[in-house]
Enzyme design. Structure first.
Site, PDB file in Angstrom:
ATOM      1  N   PHE A 178      49.144  48.229  41.948  1.00 64.92           N
ATOM      2  CA  PHE A 178      50.541  46.972  40.958  1.00 64.92           C
ATOM      3  C   PHE A 178      49.564  45.393  41.461  1.00 64.92           C
ATOM      4  O   PHE A 178      48.771  45.176  41.608  1.00 64.92           O
ATOM      5  CB  PHE A 178      51.195  46.465  42.030  1.00 64.92           C
ATOM      6  CG  PHE A 178      51.132  46.408  43.219  1.00 64.92           C
ATOM      7  CD1 PHE A 178      51.175  45.195  43.846  1.00 64.92           C
ATOM      8  CD2 PHE A 178      50.930  46.898  44.488  1.00 64.92           C
ATOM      9  CE1 PHE A 178      51.171  44.083  44.989  1.00 64.92           C
ATOM     10  CE2 PHE A 178      50.834  46.734  45.500  1.00 64.92           C
ATOM     11  CZ  PHE A 178      50.899  44.978  45.601  1.00 64.92           C
ATOM     12  N   CYS A 179      50.462  44.527  40.248  1.00 60.38           N
ATOM     13  CA  CYS A 179      49.947  43.434  39.649  1.00 60.38           C
ATOM     14  C   CYS A 179      51.226  42.394  39.781  1.00 60.38           C
ATOM     15  O   CYS A 179      52.541  43.677  39.767  1.00 60.38           O
ATOM     16  CB  CYS A 179      48.388  43.270  38.707  1.00 60.38           C
ATOM     17  SG  CYS A 179      49.152  44.135  36.598  1.00 60.38           S
ATOM     18  N   THR A 180      51.321  41.729  38.717  1.00 57.32           N
ATOM     19  CA  THR A 180      52.750  40.608  38.664  1.00 57.32           C
ATOM     20  C   THR A 180      53.359  41.381  37.726  1.00 57.32           C
ATOM     21  O   THR A 180      54.321  41.517  37.809  1.00 57.32           O
ATOM     22  CB  THR A 180      52.195  39.252  38.491  1.00 57.32           C
ATOM     23  OG1 THR A 180      51.391  38.923  38.913  1.00 57.32           O
ATOM     24  CG2 THR A 180      53.050  38.788  38.267  1.00 57.32           C
TER      25      THR A 180
END
Length: 274
Positions: A178-180
């Site tokens: 995951f990331c932003t």
């Protein structure tokens, strides 16, 4: 009360051989629609963060839909009572998210997406899964998912080398990255698969998509965002995090109470370098 400003973000990995020719039409459309922000155009795709009136945003979306390469793009909306960007920039880049590996082509293949609802269910059930945070160290310091793996990287370019430290047995474990907003983990998923990880998934819509769909379950803290808001909470509202004027590090409320924090001068992260 000041009218809300509409904020929109989106990206897509898609081959753009006409990258250079696209710059002026995008610039003119944003000028016409009264938008500010940044659009990155690369041969590997498009990435943008824009803000303005809702009518202006709608005009921009209509413009995108005229090109099938940009149609039906997943978009993220938020609202502020101020314009978070100072100007409008349309930039030509080698990559829309910099990794420095020409052989990584997300337009051709990436890890499978997992929806926020399914990911939350996995966490609710305690399913065996490695949760991998692909963001930078200063972002993770503000908040992350429970038991997420922190690669301790200062830039996304360090990701390919950092995963070499992951245990070999993890290659057969389901990995949710995951990331932003999704762009980094989409590109990073290719690197992970090339390294021999057999079950790689990326969180659909990233952290912000998770907040929007299921709230803050299994999340601790705030989420750093790359605009004047600095960070948002699981309710997608601006948090009390600020940014140090001197070193640009995000500062929690606790760090703002430190004697090392002097507005426009220093903070606990840069005081020793002054």
């Amino acid at each position: 009360m000041q009218e809300a400003v509409s904020n929109i973000a989106g990206y897509r990995f898609v081959e753009l051989p006409d990258r250079d020719e696209l710059r002026e039409p995008f610039r003119l459309q944003c000028q016409k629609s009264g938008l500010k922000g940044t659009i990155l155009l690369s041969h590997e795709g498009i990435n943008f963060f824009l803000a303005g009136s809702q009518d202006g945003i709608d005009q921009y979306i209509d413009f995108l839909e005229e090109d099938e390469r940009f149609s039906n793009m997943a978009l993220k909306y938020s609202y502020t009572n101020y314009q978070p960007f100072n100007r409008m920039n349309v930039r030509l880049k080698k990559e829309i998210i910099s990794m420095g590996m020409d052989n990584v082509k997300p337009a051709e293949r990436t890890g499978e997406e997992i929806t926020p609802q399914e990911f939350k269910q996995w966490l609710d059930e305690g399913k065996e899964v490695a949760v991998l945070d692909t963001r930078n160290d200063y972002e993770i310091r503000l908040g992350t998912f429970e038991n997420a793996i922190d690669l301790d990287i200062k830039s996304f370019r360090a990701f390919p080398k950092a995963i070499q430290s992951l245990p070999e047995e993890m290659k057969d474990t389901p990995v949710v990255m995951f990331c932003t907003g999704g762009i980094r983990c989409e590109k990073a998923s290719v690197v992970l698969m090339d390294a021999g990880f057999s079950n790689v998934k990326q969180l659909q819509g990233g952290i912000l998509g998770y907040f929007e769909q299921v709230g803050g379950a299994h999340w601790n803290g705030d989420c750093f965002v790359f605009d004047h808001r600095v960070a948002v909470g699981p309710d997608l509202k601006q948090s009390d995090v600020v940014q140090c004027f001197a070193c640009r590090q995000p500062l929690t409320v606790e760090e703002q109470q430190s004697s090392d924090y002097v507005i426009e001068v220093s903070c606990p992260h840069c005081i020793d370098s002054r």
